[in-house]
Design a protein around this motif. Structure first.
Motif: not given
Length: 749
Positions: A323-326, A328-333, A646-648
């Motif tokens: 969940e954190t990986l998704e 975080f990288y969605t936020a970077m996107y 925030y959540k994925s």
């Protein structure tokens, strides 16, 4: 062994964690379609087209469709080429394309009856969204739609299930929202049997906007036609001598839709390259021929994915939680979707003065939602994209040079400023770049532009602010919010002036930065609106969002907006203990149902107690506990916000992403620090929510954050070690980060 494999997979592909559908439900207002980092083209599905007014009144459903797509919708109208990401207002949705078969229909139909038009039902089970790629099955006619993009060109691929006559509809009047006079003029021209060019002029959020295009098909057009959708536009005069609705090479009008027919075999794909320009159709064609000269859809997709991989790798993390990986990288996107490139491959673009300019030595950008993004997005770019952020500053300075008002941008896009929201926050972005040594431009000229904007007496109450030390509510609404935000911007100007040795400017604006004191009412304990006679407004309710003096917040929220001088704010509120109690109550109070029932601009989304994370004036608040001697409470609140806002998932954003600001807050807070006052070289320490983060600083240098023993329970910082030595305090400066090294957090319950 499992950990090593996970780490290896993570290193191999970061794009696998990006979920563009996250935030497309409810209030996130992001789009799921194909684009590249900061791309000029945002090729994405639109699930409905909403009239701005119904029965002569504002249609509240317009707000749902700021990005054109709502996850809960069951139909797709088509695929348009321009979209805002995460805004609370909209424009754009230019040049919608939709493939169909069967009887030709040139109206979109309705969501309840998609068969009445060219729209189609779809299912999320048959939908794929990833960086630089979008795919969906259009269920009504079993057509597979695939989208990818370069910076200035969108590429479509439509695969038809059987041998038939296929229609490609190009809708020149579609918009994310529509009202009668938005579409000013449209022109389509068939250049040859595979190439169409044209332009569109609109009067929307941007009052005068022209977008040119060049559209190329992968196979020759069999037949084509245009349809004027406005009955009042009858063929008359000279042009009435020609039958213009079919196989006539050009059409101009207020409302135009067109179609292009092809004979296709079963399983055959018709591809389209659609290039944009703000300059000319010739410029659009140059963009197309430069960026996508051929027809290799897979190669364009791979190039876009590689660009995103490079972007995401600028700040990489390790975490045991998927969940954190998704997230975080969605936020970077999301943080790399805006601002957007705004120039052709030869550097030409349309400026604020509506003339054609050439960007010399920098890339020109637009889509500056500065009331939002000055807080964390631009400080993030100063760390991970310094050259790009410097180009954005130069774009702002070009905007200033082209402005008849001699004002820096407020909310600008497509050679317009729509003046949305308040403040003159370009100065914060510019000051932050100068203070952090990221200023490959004339910093003194930039300071002069900042000063001119801040002294512009006719702008939004600034004259009264300069004369009286506050904005009077009876002269200019949202007066408290304006006074507080002007004071912060003035402080940013002062810091830049001091660094550049401009002491007269420093003294003037440092004094102005203390104007927040002039709207402090000790009798109520809040920042409160004043009238021009110096008296405070009566009938004061600190919880009301309709209280005079505030915008996108109430007195409780805005009374904490002094990011540049928190110690002075704490003193006004009675010292550390009283201030901590006030902050605690902000997060823990229970707002009555009546608060939501009578509030149009705030819903339950994005709210914890009376802390409104979905509106940006609160984004620094959790870090203020540090200044009041209660850092463990900063750590607790930050982790609580990360968890609850925030959540994925499609509804994974607790408010509008606002051109990346919500996502930038998540990124900074996840790695353990945050820029409370951009224009300072200081970042406030929080509580890292990842196991490891690595910032790529260029030149082979990295800054690594390691959080030992961090977990959902272990949110408190026991100690910090920087490059092997104890680190004290709850701020880290920019220069320390740029020097590289390793910062270790030792976490505890």
């Amino acid at each position: 062994m499992i950990t090593v494999q996970a780490s290896s997979a993570q290193t191999k592909s970061l794009t696998q964690y990006v979920k563009p559908l996250n935030g497309t439900q409810r209030m996130g207002h992001v789009y799921p379609g194909a684009t590249v980092p900061f791309g000029m083209v945002q090729l994405s599905p639109d699930t409905d087209t909403i009239p701005y007014e119904m029965n002569g009144k504002y249609n509240p459903d317009v707000y749902k469709y700021c990005a054109g797509y709502q996850y809960d919708d069951a139909t797709i109208v088509g695929f348009s080429h321009t979209h805002f990401s995460g805004t609370g207002h909209s424009d754009l949705g230019d040049f919608l394309i939709m493939p169909t078969t069967g009887a030709l229909q040139l109206n979109p139909g309705t969501a309840a009856h998609p068969e009445s038009g060219y729209r189609s039902k779809f299912s999320h089970a048959n939908e794929t969204a990833s960086p630089a790629y979008y795919k969906v099955k259009l269920d009504d006619q079993n057509i597979t739609a695939e989208l990818t993009a370069s910076a200035r060109v969108g590429m479509h691929k439509y695969t038809f299930p059987e041998k038939t006559q296929a229609h490609i509809i190009l809708d020149g009047m579609h918009g994310i929202y529509n009202y009668d006079d938005k579409n000013v003029w449209t022109f389509f021209r068939v250049e040859n049997d595979t190439l169409v060019t044209g332009y569109r002029q609109t009067n929307g959020w941007a009052r005068t906007r022209t977008v040119y295009f060049a559209m190329s098909f992968s196979k020759p057009i069999k037949t084509y036609g245009f349809r004027k959708m406005d009955p009042a536009q009858a063929y008359r005069g000279f042009w009435g001598k020609f039958k213009q609705d079919k196989d006539f090479p050009e059409m101009a009008g207020h409302r135009i839709r067109s179609y292009f027919d092809f004979d296709v075999e079963a399983g055959e794909a018709v591809q389209i390259k659609f290039a944009l320009s703000s300059v000319s159709t010739e410029g659009a064609l140059l963009n197309m021929r430069t960026e996508i000269p051929g027809w290799d859809f897979a190669a364009v997709k791979a190039a876009g994915e590689a660009a995103w991989e490079q972007e995401l790798a600028k700040l990489s993390i390790e975490s045991k939680e998927q969940e954190t990986l998704e997230s975080f990288y969605t936020a970077m996107y999301h943080a790399a979707l805006s601002p957007t490139i705004y120039m052709d491959v030869d550097g030409r673009y349309k400026g604020l003065d509506q003339n054609i300019h050439t960007a010399s030595g920098f890339t020109n950008y637009t889509t500056f939602s500065l009331w939002d993004t000055y807080r964390a997005l631009h400080p993030l770019l100063n760390l991970v994209q310094p050259q790009r952020n410097a180009d954005m500053v130069q774009s702002m300075l070009a905007h200033y040079d082209q402005s008849v008002h001699k004002l820096l941008p407020v909310w600008s896009h497509y050679a317009n400023d729509n003046w949305c929201m308040i403040g003159y926050h370009s100065v914060s972005v510019i000051a932050d770049a100068v203070m952090k040594g990221n200023a490959p431009f004339d910093a003194n000229k930039a300071l002069d532009a900042c000063v001119a904007s801040a002294r512009h007496r006719s702008y939004d109450g600034v004259g009264a602010y300069m004369d009286m030390g506050y904005v009077p509510e009876d002269l200019s609404g949202a007066s408290v919010s304006k006074t507080l935000e002007y004071a912060y911007d003035d402080w940013a100007i002062a810091q830049m002036a001091k660094k550049l040795g401009r002491n007269d400017i420093y003294e003037e604006f440092l004094k102005r930065s203390g104007n927040f004191r002039n709207v402090w009412n000790p009798a109520t304990g809040y920042m409160q609106a004043k009238l021009k006679d110096g008296s405070f407004v009566t009938e004061f309710d600190p919880l009301s969002t309709h209280q005079k003096g505030y915008i996108e917040g109430n007195a409780w929220n805005y009374s904490l907006y002094v990011p540049h001088d928190p110690k002075a704010l704490i003193a006004l509120m009675g010292g550390n203990k009283a201030f901590v109690r006030h902050l605690d109550s902000l997060f823990t109070m229970h707002l009555p149902d009546e608060f939501f029932a009578h509030t149009e601009d705030i819903t339950r989304d994005g709210i914890i107690g009376n802390y409104v994370h979905g509106n940006e004036p609160s984004h620094h608040v959790a870090y203020l506990y540090n200044d009041a001697g209660a850092p463990r409470k900063t750590q607790e609140r930050v982790r609580m916000i990360l968890k609850h806002q925030y959540k994925s998932a499609p509804d994974g954003l607790g408010g509008n992403d606002d051109c990346g600001q919500m996502s930038a807050w998540y990124i900074f807070s996840s790695i353990g620090f945050y820029p409370v006052a951009p224009g300072s070289n200081q970042y406030a320490i929080g509580s890292p929510a990842v196991d490891k983060a690595v910032l790529q600083l260029g030149g082979g240098k990295t800054f690594t954050i390691v959080a030992h023993n961090q977990s959902a329970k272990n949110v408190h910082v026991k100690k910090i070690v920087l490059n092997g030595k104890p680190f004290n305090g709850y701020n880290i400066d920019h220069e320390t980060i740029l020097a590289g090294g390793v910062m270790e957090f030792y976490m505890e319950n």
